[in-house]
Design an enzyme around this catalytic site. Structure first.
Site, PDB file in Angstrom:
ATOM      1  CD  GLU B  68      -6.611 -91.138 -12.954  1.00 45.90           C
ATOM      2  OE1 GLU B  68      -6.186 -91.478 -14.078  1.00 45.90           O
ATOM      3  OE2 GLU B  68      -6.709 -91.937 -11.999  1.00 45.90           O
ATOM      4  CG  PHE B 130       0.196 -98.830  -2.809  1.00 49.00           C
ATOM      5  CD1 PHE B 130       0.841 -99.356  -3.935  1.00 49.00           C
ATOM      6  CD2 PHE B 130      -1.172 -98.653  -2.861  1.00 49.00           C
ATOM      7  CE1 PHE B 130       0.119 -99.701  -5.062  1.00 49.00           C
ATOM      8  CE2 PHE B 130      -1.898 -98.999  -3.990  1.00 49.00           C
ATOM      9  CZ  PHE B 130      -1.247 -99.517  -5.095  1.00 49.00           C
ATOM     10  CD  GLN B 131      -2.469 -96.247  -6.050  1.00 51.94           C
ATOM     11  OE1 GLN B 131      -3.390 -95.859  -5.360  1.00 51.94           O
ATOM     12  NE2 GLN B 131      -2.654 -96.827  -7.243  1.00 51.94           N
ATOM     13  CE  LYS B 180      -8.263 -94.533   2.936  1.00 54.16           C
ATOM     14  NZ  LYS B 180      -7.925 -95.919   2.574  1.00 54.16           N
ATOM     15  CG  MET B 490       0.998 -77.835 -37.065  1.00 51.20           C
ATOM     16  SD  MET B 490       0.508 -76.797 -38.456  1.00 51.20           S
ATOM     17  CE  MET B 490      -0.940 -75.964 -37.815  1.00 51.20           C
TER      18      MET B 490
END
Lengths: 169, 590
Positions: B68, B130-131, B180, B490
């Protein structure tokens, strides 16, 4: 509460905000990101149910506060943010002070209430609750005088402010 | 009914024709189409299934990333290359949290993206389902604005507002948290072009009094300098910037993200300002008597020690964001508005200044302190970049990752065109370069035949290298230059210069063979080890037109970027070559 820097002063802000979820968090984040604590916060409905009014008192460096106000104004849900410090406003706070006292102490306490235009809103054999309204200094003074009795509880609202005259705050 | 049909309300039309309400997901996709969205970058998951299901019946192109974070940087790269809003679609929980780095990167660089983050169902919110994750709550500080949708009928308005906020004013990331049951539920609300955002103000023209003040200040200047930032690119003000510079006869310096806003090959250009900017840009800043910033925010890597920056010079600041006024420097004139519109206001009020000597001085500095690099020793990143610049004649979209190579691309690839140079500036996000090149390639592929050259260090590339699949599947014309010096260069440079060469966790020991890695994804790959091979191999890579190509450049391991101004130091502390001996630790944070 904020740890006050010597170079800081109290500022009284008035915000008009849209009634959307999360608006309070977004506002609080602007302050916390610059390490500011809020001294007090009042949220109240306005005449238009879509908006709320917030009064915030915060201590801090005035230059940073100018920046904070600009960043508050930038928030999508903030319609207006203004610093009313020093402008022609009426300012009020309300405090409830619970004092443990014997019946023979009541007269002196009631005299104090009379002087400060405070009222007793609860009284028992051993205690009373005093309600006082006014500006910050007045409430501080009343509290100070009551300290010689046994103050067992103390709660105070934030400051509510309104511009004098016809102008809208 | 006919009345509604004539209003071209496809939502209602379909509702009437099919005789059942549309799902929230279908309405969202219709809304996206109305906003002109042609591509979505994303990754599916449980809560996002209604949206991904609806996508099958839509003609919006879905680009499946491998992570993602990659999808979010792709949307960002797409937005920066095209000026359109980039769209990300992810699932709840870890899907959403993986976008945070990308969201923050977009915020820091004012890049317009809309993140559609699926969420557990509304009755499950706050119950550790969940999630489930408080996506809106966790992103408050990293978004321009966000919405949590509780009712499917709010979708048309919210999507409209989200795009409006993302692309207007000072652009930025907007997140929509989509439970959802909202995407799976029925939406009966019709589309509306109404926007209900009473607190959202978009500055356009500046206050005429401020413009007049700026014109008067410019008139008095003898050594004026224009500082051009990302804002000039975002507002498409390149033409106006050039007109102003030429009309005034004033030299121009650019910020990292401003590169390309003014042609760097123009005689008035002094290149990039900042920690690793050109010596001549800094000379000019130290001597100017007026500096006018157009769409730059006086970043700490530009001003160094604030009290010393342009001391005594007049400061004019053009910015669309009112909160930038006085944030870093107190300007003598603040012109709040869209750079293009403000310059159009200003142009008629100014005339050519008596600056021939000043311009000559700056051009002398340019000759006296040119950007150089050692020609001896191993393969130098500067050599690779210069060769790419020459072989493409500067006609390429360039994306960079973060670190030494980024600074060298900024120095040696002379960007002449806006939106040509894409880099993570404010956030300095390693892992940005490659996915942003994918987004750029998808955004512009049909219009521009320029190659997309992605420069990434071996460290940063490995943070998002798995997007090689995405590049391969879509056969994108990306030339991936992996600038491998086997170090986090760097950080190593700082440890070398300021920490007594005590190298701590900067060795990239364990690097893969990047050629083999590319080949594992069925991607064409080349290797360059010697400077002498660079031109031939790069030409081959540029000529390859069957999809992405990776060029593994095995570079000099301990090269340092110069010029350099230590963080927090005044511009006078600039070093044009490696210092002798140990330096004080810098006072600035980064």
């Amino acid at each position: 509460m904020a740890t006050f820097d010597r170079n800081t002063s109290a500022h009284c802000l008035s915000l008009l905000v849209a009634n959307r979820p999360g608006v309070l968090v977004r506002i609080a984040l602007v302050f916390s990101r610059r390490g500011y604590n809020l001294d007090s916060l009042v949220v109240s409905p306005t005449l238009n149910p879509d908006f709320s009014r917030m009064n915030i008192v915060a201590h801090g460096n005035p230059e940073i506060l100018v920046q904070i106000i600009k960043q508050l104004e930038k928030l999508v849900d903030v319609i207006q943010a203004k610093d009313h410090t020093g402008s022609n406003t009426v300012e009020k706070e309300l405090a409830l002070i619970k004092v443990r006292c014997k019946p023979e102490q009541r007269t002196e306490i009631l005299q104090l209430c009379d002087h400060f235009k405070a009222v007793t809103i609860d009284m028992t054999d051993t205690s009373m609750i005093i309600q006082i309204t006014g500006n910050t200094d007045k409430i501080d003074a009343m509290k100070h005088l009551l300290d010689k009795f046994e103050v067992v509880e103390y709660i105070r609202t934030g400051k509510v402010i309104m511009l004098r005259g016809e102008d809208i705050t | 009914m006919l009345y509604f049909l004539q209003k071209n309300d496809s939502n209602l039309l379909r509702t009437l024709m099919t005789n059942h309400a549309l799902s929230g997901a279908q309405v969202i996709l219709d809304c996206l189409k109305r906003e002109g969205v042609d591509t979505i970058f994303g990754y599916p998951g449980g809560s996002a299934i209604p949206l991904f299901d609806a996508l099958l019946d839509s003609n919006i192109k879905m680009v499946l990333s491998r992570h993602e974070q990659g999808a979010t940087h792709m949307a960002d790269g797409y937005a920066r290359a095209t000026g359109k809003v980039g769209v990300v679609l992810v699932t709840s929980g870890p899907g959403a949290t993986n976008t945070f780095t990308g969201i923050y990167t977009a915020l820091m660089d004012s890049s317009p993206i809309v993140v559609l983050a699926a969420q557990t169902t509304t009755p499950n919110l706050g119950k550790d389902a969940f999630q489930e994750c408080d996506t809106s709550g966790m992103t408050f500080a990293a978004v321009k604005h966000s919405f949590l949708v509780k009712n499917p009928n709010d979708l048309p308005r919210i999507v409209k507002e989200a795009f409006h906020i993302a692309r207007s004013g000072r652009p930025g990331p907007v997140l929509i948290d989509l439970p959802k049951d909202v995407t799976a539920g029925n939406c009966t609300a019709s589309f509306s072009d109404e926007i209900d955002l009473p607190g959202y103000k978009i500055p356009t023209y500046a206050d005429p009094a401020a413009v007049e003040k700026a014109a008067a200040l410019l008139k008095k200047a003898t050594k004026p300098l224009l500082l051009v930032g990302h804002g000039a690119i975002i507002s498409n003000a390149s033409r106006q910037v050039k007109e102003l510079a030429e009309k005034l006869n004033a030299p121009v310096v650019e910020t990292l993200l401003g590169l390309g806003a003014f042609p760097e090959t123009h005689p008035l250009s002094l290149g990039m300002l900042g920690m690793h900017g050109t010596a001549y840009a800094h000379k000019a800043v130290l001597e100017c008597d007026l500096i006018m910033s157009i769409g730059s925010r006086w970043d700490d890597r530009i001003v160094g020690k604030i009290e010393e920056f342009c001391k005594g010079a007049t400061i004019i600041h053009v910015d669309i964001d009112p909160a930038e006024e006085g944030k870093i420097l107190q300007p003598d004139a603040f012109l709040c508005g869209d750079a293009k519109l403000v310059l159009e206001q200003l142009l008629p009020l100014v005339s050519r200044l008596d600056t021939d000597d000043w311009v000559k001085t700056c051009q002398t500095y340019k000759k006296r302190y040119p950007l150089t690099y050692p020609k001896q020793g191993g393969l130098r990143m500067q050599h690779i970049i210069s060769t790419v610049y020459e072989l493409t004649k500067g006609k390429a979209i360039v994306t960079t990752d973060v670190g030494q190579h980024q600074m060298w691309v900024a120095q040696f690839f002379k960007a002449d065109y806006p939106r040509q140079f894409i880099s993570s500036g404010g956030a300095g996000t390693m892992g940005f370069g490659f996915p942003s090149a994918i987004g750029a390639a998808i955004g512009i592929s049909s219009e521009l035949k320029w190659p997309i050259c992605c420069f990434a260090g071996d460290g940063g590339f490995q943070m998002t290298e798995f997007e090689l699949s995405t590049a391969a599947i879509h056969k994108l014309p990306i030339k991936i230059f992996v600038m491998d010096n086997k170090y986090l260069g760097m950080v190593r440079q700082w440890q070398d210069m300021f920490y007594g060469k005590r190298y701590s966790s900067v060795s990239m020991e364990g690097n893969p063979d990047f050629v083999k890695l590319a080949e594992a994804y069925d991607i064409k790959a080349f290797r360059i080890k010697r400077s002498a091979d660079a031109e031939r191999v790069i030409q081959k890579a540029l000529d390859y037109n069957e999809g992405p190509v990776l060029i593994h450049c095995e570079c000099e391991e301990e090269d340092n970027v110069f010029p350099m101004i230590p963080a927090g130091a005044p511009l006078t502390a600039m070093m044009t070559e490696p210092p002798k001996g140990q330096l004080e630790k810098p006072t600035g944070s980064t």
